[in-house]
Design a protein around this motif. Structure first.
Motif: not given
Length: 119
Positions: A92-96
């Motif tokens: 969930e830390i990075f959405k890309g």
């Protein structure tokens, strides 16, 4: 657009020694889903290569984020495999988009993570 690139190399024997001295190292690095995969591997070599690879991928991810381990825990990431064997990171830390590669020899694991921001 590329947000970050992280590369890490880890010695399998070093991780094996740490795990031998500190069995809780496994629970520190791997989450429940990863531990399940680890426990289903048939040989010590496969288990240590797997543990080293997951440790290294998580290190690569924090380097790509530009933070190191500050603010990111090992359990914030799951390094799993598609049915094809291709690794992927669930977080969930990075959405890309997250691109990950894991390669190993008898002695070493090298990993690369590329973080790509969506436009």
């Amino acid at each position: 657009m590329i947000k970050g690139l992280g590369i890490d190399i880890a010695e399998i024997d070093r991780v094996r020694k740490i795990y031998g001295r500190h069995p809780r190292f496994l629970e520190k690095i791997l989450n429940e889903d990863e531990i399940e995969v680890f426990n289903n591997l048939n040989t010590e070599k496969a288990k240590m290569t797997y543990l080293t690879g997951r440790f290294s991928v998580k290190e690569s991810f924090t380097k790509a984020m530009g933070t190191g381990l500050r603010g990111i825990g090992f359990h914030d990431l799951s390094v799993l495999n598609h049915e094809s064997g291709q690794p992927y990171i669930k977080t969930e830390i990075f959405k890309g988009n997250i691109h990950v590669s894991i390669s190993d020899t008898d002695e070493l694991v090298i990993t690369e993570v590329i973080l790509e921001e969506e436009k």
